[in-house]
Design a protein around this motif. Structure first.
Motif, short mmCIF file in Angstrom:
data_model
loop_
_atom_site.label_atom_id
_atom_site.label_comp_id
_atom_site.label_asym_id
_atom_site.label_seq_id
_atom_site.Cartn_x
_atom_site.Cartn_y
_atom_site.Cartn_z
N ILE A 1 0.84 -1.21 0.00
CA ILE A 1 0.00 0.00 0.00
C ILE A 1 0.87 1.26 0.00
CG2 ILE A 1 -2.00 -1.16 1.07
CD1 ILE A 1 -1.47 0.72 3.54
N ILE A 2 2.04 1.17 0.59
CA ILE A 2 2.97 2.33 0.52
C ILE A 2 3.41 2.54 -0.92
CG2 ILE A 2 5.22 3.22 1.24
CD1 ILE A 2 4.81 1.70 3.90
N GLY A 3 3.76 1.44 -1.60
CA GLY A 3 4.17 1.53 -3.00
C GLY A 3 3.08 2.14 -3.86
N ALA A 4 1.85 1.67 -3.68
CA ALA A 4 0.73 2.18 -4.49
C ALA A 4 0.50 3.67 -4.22
CB ALA A 4 -0.53 1.39 -4.20
N SER A 5 0.62 4.05 -2.95
CA SER A 5 0.42 5.46 -2.61
C SER A 5 1.52 6.33 -3.21
CB SER A 5 0.38 5.63 -1.09
OG SER A 5 0.10 6.97 -0.74
N LEU A 6 2.75 5.81 -3.21
CA LEU A 6 3.85 6.56 -3.84
C LEU A 6 3.59 6.73 -5.34
CD1 LEU A 6 6.95 4.95 -2.08
CD2 LEU A 6 6.25 7.34 -1.92
N ALA A 7 2.89 5.78 -5.92
CA ALA A 7 2.55 5.88 -7.34
C ALA A 7 1.28 6.71 -7.55
CB ALA A 7 2.38 4.48 -7.93
N GLY A 8 0.73 7.27 -6.47
CA GLY A 8 -0.35 8.24 -6.60
C GLY A 8 -1.76 7.71 -6.36
N VAL A 9 -1.88 6.48 -5.84
CA VAL A 9 -3.21 5.90 -5.64
C VAL A 9 -3.50 5.76 -4.15
CG1 VAL A 9 -4.66 3.88 -6.10
CG2 VAL A 9 -3.06 4.68 -7.84
N LYS A 10 -4.67 6.23 -3.73
CA LYS A 10 -5.04 6.13 -2.32
C LYS A 10 -5.19 4.66 -1.93
CE LYS A 10 -7.52 10.50 -2.07
NZ LYS A 10 -8.79 11.16 -1.68
N SER A 11 -4.62 4.29 -0.78
CA SER A 11 -4.46 2.87 -0.46
C SER A 11 -4.86 2.54 0.97
CB SER A 11 -3.00 2.47 -0.64
OG SER A 11 -2.57 2.82 -1.94
N LEU A 12 -5.36 1.31 1.11
CA LEU A 12 -5.85 0.83 2.40
C LEU A 12 -5.35 -0.57 2.66
CD1 LEU A 12 -8.09 1.13 4.77
CD2 LEU A 12 -9.59 -0.10 3.20
N THR A 13 -5.10 -0.88 3.95
CA THR A 13 -4.96 -2.26 4.36
C THR A 13 -5.76 -2.42 5.66
OG1 THR A 13 -3.48 -4.14 4.74
CG2 THR A 13 -2.83 -2.04 5.72
N ALA A 14 -6.13 -3.65 5.97
CA ALA A 14 -6.91 -3.89 7.18
C ALA A 14 -6.43 -5.18 7.82
CB ALA A 14 -8.40 -3.99 6.84
N THR A 15 -6.41 -5.20 9.15
CA THR A 15 -5.87 -6.35 9.85
C THR A 15 -6.39 -6.38 11.29
OG1 THR A 15 -3.82 -7.51 10.35
CG2 THR A 15 -3.79 -5.12 10.64
N SER A 16 -5.85 -7.30 12.07
CA SER A 16 -6.11 -7.34 13.50
C SER A 16 -4.76 -7.53 14.21
CB SER A 16 -7.08 -8.49 13.82
OG SER A 16 -7.46 -8.41 15.18
#
Lengths: 276, 378
Positions: free
Chosen positions: B68-83
């Motif tokens: 998600i960091i990579g995608a955001s650096l490429a300009g796309v808003k990104s999400l991950t979810a976990t516990s």
């Protein structure tokens, strides 16, 4: 010849900003960097469309020196960041450069899964058989019986053959070169970068400072000679017995297969979802 | 999603987080299955392709966070979810996002820990981990959700804050909120305020990627947009290149904090209920604030002047709002599903004692002389 080569290099380097580099005199990393730049130049790729991402270690410093979109990630994780970049912007050519400890110890899981997934990325793994930056500790590719700062009595672990591991894990293109065979390396890197799908180029490289010094190969020239003597082309290796290949390694292209890559498949999913 | 907007929908908390993320412009999700957060990944895998977005299931949570960091650096808003267990694995790369100032949103649906704990039971044990889980001094924004409606609105807010301040935003949910189904009316997309990161307004040759400005938030160029620059988790100078010079290190760390401090008024979100004339108060967050609200209403019905301060923002700690409550009320109850994590933050808002700090963030050792001089000046 040298003038032409230098001008190509200068065009791609942040030569006015970031030099001198951090690597030891005679380090193989510089040869890999030169080779990478010649390969990119040969492919005619623009600097704006290139991403060079690295992990941690001596190899991790490479992106600083090139004038691309550059990214220095966390230890072992370069491929995870690269995956996000490529999926978000498929038009970019995304290359990762990692070390042997980086890619196959802490990043080993990411490495085999990237190969299995077949995203269009290029992984250059500079294999100097040691953790150089941290002071010569043994890595997953340190040969059995050799010495390291954490293997003072000799290494009792067995080494990963990185290229063969990549073939088994499903990479589309796998090659091995050395820093001695630099001209060959130019070609292998160019083919790997051009390949659609996950490409791995393992480069046997010298760390005379941390590995050679502890293993009777004190200087770059001795280590180069070692690579020259131990490297066997894929074709010739096919005709040699396992015994003859014992302490040698193959160089050349180990795998070049065509299979659907992740982005092409995902695009089909998008189209299906949009028609639904 | 437009066809369903403005309509009443029966959603669980995890689904509402997905709706909120998509409404905020999120188009990339990378993650790894884990209870009780998996529905978020499942819904994203279903929804993103039709929106030209991308879903990928990674080999572990470390990889999910990296992607998600990579995608955001490429300009796309990104999400991950976990516990919990996955959130622990994400800490390394979460720190990278703080250091390189990469906007992204991480949802942690809390369950009982430590370790594998109770994988299907709610808890609020990850509050301090959300604030301090990754190593080193770093700013981060932590929000907490308590209802399904919250899940939608707070996720939109999380993306807006991440983009505006170039910081990872952690949304703390819990197993109760995640799996509670409630009827919600999602707002019309036209009514939702969506904030995007600021792109450089100067030509590439003038772009200084980490240049300070009045807000302390540098403009952010996407990879491939022509603004070639270097991104690293090493402490870096304004051009993004590694530095060890004390004055540059100091300026970098202090700016990271200042950009959040500058935004306190906007970032520190709280909700006051029946606080105007309250004599006793409850300070709560997450699912527990629902019980608290109920308890306050009960107390009121018996003539007790009780009030509730619900913390939506846990960090940066909404000190002003809490101070107001402490000044006004005789007693304050802080219920939490843990051994007491936020209560310490509340107790820290202590006006009786002067507490002075002494910090250095330039990589240099604090000397005895420095401390001595400071003590004498107090």
């Amino acid at each position: 010849m040298s003038e032409k080569t230098n001008s190509v290099r200068h065009d791609y380097l942040r030569h006015d900003k970031k030099f001198p580099h951090v690597w030891c005199p005679g380090c193989g990393n510089g040869i890999v960097l030169g080779s990478l730049i010649r390969a990119i130049d040969k492919l005619g790729l623009g600097k704006d469309e290139l991403v060079l991402a690295s992990g941690i270690g001596c190899s991790g410093r490479m992106p600083v020196y090139v004038d691309f979109n550059t990214l220095h990630t966390t230890h072992g994780r370069a491929l995870t960041f690269a995956t996000g970049i490529k999926l978000a912007k498929p038009a970019l050519t995304v290359i990762t450069v990692m070390g042997d400890g980086d890619a196959t110890a802490i990043g080993g899981n990411h490495f085999i899964h990237a190969a299995r997934r077949n995203i269009d990325l290029t992984a250059i793994i500079i294999n100097n058989q040691i953790y150089g930056m941290t002071g010569g500790q043994y890595s997953p590719t340190t040969p059995y019986g050799s010495f390291a700062s954490t293997a003072a009595w000799g290494n009792i672990e067995h080494a990963f053959p990185i290229a063969e591991l990549a073939v088994t894990a499903g990479a589309s293109f796998v090659a091995r070169g050395t820093v001695y065979h630099a001209a060959m390396l130019d070609g292998l890197l160019a083919r790997g970068i051009a390949k659609k799908g996950f490409s791995v180029i393992e480069v046997m490289s010298n760390c005379h400072t941390q590995y050679g010094r502890r293993n009777q190969m004190n200087d770059p020239v001795t280590m180069m000679r070692h690579f020259k003597e131990k490297a066997v082309s894929v074709d010739r290796a096919a005709k040699m017995s396992a015994e003859e290949m014992n302490d040698r390694f193959t160089i050349g292209v180990l795998a070049d297969v065509d299979k659907p890559n992740y982005m092409e498949e995902y695009q089909k999913i998008r189209e299906r979802a949009q028609q639904h | 999603m437009s066809e369903k907007n403005g309509q009443r929908r029966l959603l669980q908390g995890n689904e509402a987080i997905v709706e909120g993320a998509l409404a905020a412009g999120c188009r990339f999700f990378a993650g790894y299955p884990i209870t009780p957060a998996s529905e978020i990944a499942e819904m994203m895998s279903l929804r993103l392709p039709a929106l030209n977005g991308t879903f990928i299931q990674m080999e572990d949570e470390i990889a999910g966070m990296g992607a998600i960091i990579g995608a955001s650096l490429a300009g796309v808003k990104s999400l991950t979810a976990t516990s919990g267990p996955g959130f622990s694995l994400m800490q390394e790369n979460l720190g990278f996002a703080c250091a390189a100032e990469v906007p992204c949103v991480v949802v942690n649906v809390m369950r009982v820990g430590p370790s594998t704990g109770l994988s299907t039971s709610p808890a609020q044990g990850d509050v301090m981990q959300a604030r301090w889980g990754t190593h080193g001094d770093h700013p981060v924004i932590v929000l907490a959700v308590s209802t399904v409606v919250d899940c939608f609105a707070t996720t939109v807010q999380a993306f807006n804050l991440a983009e505006k301040y170039r910081v990872p935003v952690i949304v703390l949910s819990d197993e109760i909120v995640a799996h509670t189904r409630e009827t919600v009316v999602l707002p019309d997309p036209a009514d939702i305020m969506v904030i995007d990161r600021i792109h450089p307004g100067v030509p590439p040759e003038w772009y200084i990627p980490y240049e300070d400005n009045s807000r302390g938030v540098p403009a952010m160029a996407a990879m491939g947009s022509g603004y070639r620059h270097h991104v690293t988790g090493l402490i870096h100078d304004v051009r993004g290149f590694p530095t060890e010079r004390p004055e540059e290190v100091d300026a970098f760390i202090r700016r990271l904090f200042r950009k959040i401090t500058n935004g306190f008024a906007e970032i520190q979100i709280t909700r006051s209920v029946m606080m105007e004339d309250a004599e006793i108060a409850v300070i709560a967050y997450g699912a527990v604030s629902r019980s608290a609200l109920r308890a306050v209403r009960l107390a009121r019905s018996r003539g007790i002047r009780a009030g509730l301060l619900q913390l939506i923002t846990l960090f940066p700690f909404p000190r002003k709002a809490v101070e107001g409550v402490l000044r006004q009320c005789r007693r304050v109850l802080v219920p939490e599903m843990n051994m007491g994590q936020m209560i310490r933050e509340v107790k820290r808002v202590n006006l009786a004692t002067e507490i002075v700090r002494h910090n250095r963030v330039d990589g240099q050792f604090i000397t005895p002389a420095e401390i001595y001089d400071h003590l004498l000046s107090m």
